[in-house]
Enzyme design. Structure first.
Site, PDB file in Angstrom:
ATOM      1  NE  ARG A 240      -2.875  -2.117   3.391  1.00  0.00           N
ATOM      2  CZ  ARG A 240      -3.689  -3.086   2.998  1.00  0.00           C
ATOM      3  NH1 ARG A 240      -4.421  -2.932   1.917  1.00  0.00           N
ATOM      4  NH2 ARG A 240      -3.779  -4.202   3.681  1.00  0.00           N
ATOM      5  CE1 TYR A 241       0.485   3.876   3.984  1.00  0.00           C
ATOM      6  CE2 TYR A 241       0.657   1.535   4.464  1.00  0.00           C
ATOM      7  CZ  TYR A 241       0.034   2.760   4.650  1.00  0.00           C
ATOM      8  OH  TYR A 241      -1.029   2.849   5.502  1.00  0.00           O
TER       9      TYR A 241
ATOM     10  NE  ARG B 170       4.513   1.611   5.975  1.00  0.00           N
ATOM     11  CZ  ARG B 170       4.398   2.882   5.580  1.00  0.00           C
ATOM     12  NH1 ARG B 170       5.329   3.451   4.825  1.00  0.00           N
ATOM     13  NH2 ARG B 170       3.343   3.586   5.914  1.00  0.00           N
TER      14      ARG B 170
ATOM     15  CB  CYS C  59      -3.817 -17.376  14.091  1.00  0.00           C
ATOM     16  SG  CYS C  59      -3.940 -16.261  12.679  1.00  0.00           S
TER      17      CYS C  59
ATOM     18  CB  CYS D 226      -9.048 -12.322  16.927  1.00  0.00           C
ATOM     19  SG  CYS D 226      -7.330 -12.633  17.419  1.00  0.00           S
TER      20      CYS D 226
ATOM     21  CB  CYS E  45      -9.595 -11.857  12.499  1.00  0.00           C
ATOM     22  SG  CYS E  45      -8.253 -11.889  11.296  1.00  0.00           S
TER      23      CYS E  45
ATOM     24  NE  ARG F 122      -4.389  -9.521   6.037  1.00  0.00           N
ATOM     25  CZ  ARG F 122      -3.350  -8.956   6.651  1.00  0.00           C
ATOM     26  NH1 ARG F 122      -2.787  -9.546   7.677  1.00  0.00           N
ATOM     27  NH2 ARG F 122      -2.842  -7.822   6.192  1.00  0.00           N
TER      28      ARG F 122
ATOM     29  CG  ASP G 187     -10.031  -3.191   9.960  1.00  0.00           C
ATOM     30  OD1 ASP G 187      -9.934  -2.001   9.588  1.00  0.00           O
ATOM     31  OD2 ASP G 187      -9.066  -3.854  10.394  1.00  0.00           O
TER      32      ASP G 187
ATOM     33  CG  ASP H  26      -5.939  -0.451   8.080  1.00  0.00           C
ATOM     34  OD1 ASP H  26      -5.185  -0.127   7.139  1.00  0.00           O
ATOM     35  OD2 ASP H  26      -5.552  -1.030   9.113  1.00  0.00           O
TER      36      ASP H  26
ATOM     37  CE  LYS I 166      -2.249   0.020  10.210  1.00  0.00           C
ATOM     38  NZ  LYS I 166      -1.862  -0.685   8.950  1.00  0.00           N
TER      39      LYS I 166
HETATM   40  S1  SF4 Z   1      -6.237 -10.864  14.347  1.00  0.00           S
HETATM   41 FE1  SF4 Z   1      -6.566 -12.409  12.743  1.00  0.00          FE
HETATM   42  S2  SF4 Z   1      -4.513 -12.784  11.889  1.00  0.00           S
HETATM   43 FE2  SF4 Z   1      -4.224 -11.797  13.900  1.00  0.00          FE
HETATM   44  S3  SF4 Z   1      -4.007 -13.492  15.387  1.00  0.00           S
HETATM   45 FE3  SF4 Z   1      -6.186 -12.868  15.380  1.00  0.00          FE
HETATM   46  S4  SF4 Z   1      -7.112 -14.283  13.878  1.00  0.00           S
HETATM   47 FE4  SF4 Z   1      -4.906 -14.336  13.493  1.00  0.00          FE
END
Ligand code: SF4
Length: 361
Positions: A93-94, A97, A106, A110, A113, A115, A276, A313, A320
């Site tokens: 995006r930049y 980086r 993972c 979460c 999340c 993603r 998000d 974001d 961001k």
């Molecule tokens: S936020 Fe998403 S990518 Fe990060 S540890 Fe939690 S589940 Fe995994």
């Protein structure tokens, strides 16, 4: 009552069996788990108070029927990873980086999340060798890339041997000076931060930084703090990233405790993300106005060492932007009487909320 487990729980039935979810909710939770991965490590399960229906750790990791509701504006790729991926594994995006996504698994999953549609067992678990080589070639061919951010998934799910190879490959590229890893592992599975893992993360020719994701002060247990200390003592500086989450950390006292805990661990608070627009996460999001008010209160409660940037974001992948409150505004033009030493006059708000003129009259 806390739990005490030996292995990671990966299904709603296991959560029910260990008192972490209600049997009556099982049919809905099975539907959630069919779409979004579930994993609760022993370290996280031990933090959950089963007698507290509003436990802030459970809200982050135990699935909820609310996740079955997708709200307007929510999107499977809320910050535009796909649109900004020039080759597999790379998101850019930049100019200076790139994100390098090596794994899609993972230690824990979460519930908020961004993603969540891309991570978990059954998704593409790791970048295949050929794609890994092409991603490295992309970075090697672009001298302006100064920083490579390993993310995923959680890069610390890789073995120390594999991570050592990745660090060696990246640090061999002259213009890559910073390798940053974003991880939940020191909190979710502190024992994984072994001596071998720490050694694998150091590489000649580049500086390693680590960003720890944690959202509640209680996540920074003695074991998690010791894991972070092993990294920092080895010369790996750490920063934090947190997500502002309703019912988890959306009070001034909660944020204060979290930021103080980071600083006590020698982790500089870096980002507080606004939630998000990931599908099925509306029940965990706050409003931007509430986030700004919390940041205003935090400024009055703790020193600059404890202040993260509150960031959004931008959906679609525009990057961001800081969205914290504004402390400096130009004096209303109708009240503007003169310029002072060639400078406009401003109104600046102090940490108590009192407004002052600058320069003073
Ligand atoms: S936020 Fe998403 S990518 Fe990060 S540890 Fe939690 S589940 Fe995994």
């Amino acid at each position: 009552m806390k739990t005490n487990l030996a292995t990671t729980l990966r299904s709603p039935a296991e959560l029910v069996a260990h008192g972490l979810a209600r049997a009556a909710d099982l049919p809905d939770l099975e539907k959630v788990a069919a779409r979004y991965a579930v994993a609760v490590t022993p370290a996280i399960a031990d933090l959950i108070d089963r007698d507290n229906p509003d436990d802030p750790i459970a809200r982050q990791f135990i699935p909820s029927a609310d996740e079955l509701k997708t709200h307007p504006g929510e999107n499977a790729d809320p910050i535009g990873d796909h649109a900004h991926s020039p080759v597999a594994g790379i998101v850019r995006r930049y100019p200076d980086r790139v994100l390098f996504k090596l794994v899609h698994v993972c230690a824990v999953y979460c519930r908020f999340c961004f993603r969540r549609e891309m991570v978990g067992p059954g998704k593409d678990s790791a970048l295949p060798d050929e794609a890994y080589g092409k991603a490295l070639a992309y970075i090697r061919a672009r001298r302006e890339i100064w920083e490579v951010i390993l993310t995923g998934g959680d890069p610390l799910m890789l073995s120390p041997r594999r991570l050592r190879q990745v660090m060696t490959d990246l640090s061999a590229i002259d213009h890559v000076r910073i390798i940053r890893l974003h991880t939940r592992v020191p909190v979710a599975d502190p024992a994984r931060i072994s001596r071998e893992m720490v050694q694998a993360l150091r590489a000649d020719g580049a500086t390693t930084w680590m960003a720890l994701h944690a959202n509640h002060a209680s996540e920074l247990t003695a074991a998690a703090r010791a894991a972070c200390a092993r990294l920092i003592d080895a010369g790996i500086p750490m920063v934090s990233q947190s997500v502002l989450l309703a019912g988890v950390n959306d009070t001034a006292a909660g944020l204060e405790a979290l930021m103080r805990a980071f600083v006590e661990c020698r982790i500089k608070p870096y980002y507080l993300h606004h939630g998000d627009l990931a599908p099925g996460t509306a029940h965990l999001r706050t409003t931007l106005a509430h986030g700004q008010e919390l940041m205003r209160q935090l400024r009055g409660r703790v020193s600059g060492l404890c202040q993260p940037d509150y960031v959004l974001d931008i959906p679609g992948g525009a990057g961001k932007s800081p969205v914290g409150p504004t402390y400096l505004v130009r004096q209303d033009s109708s009240l503007q009487t003169r310029e002072v030493a060639g400078e406009m006059r401003y109104r600046v708000t102090d940490y108590c909320g009192d407004v002052h003129l600058y320069p003073p009259e």
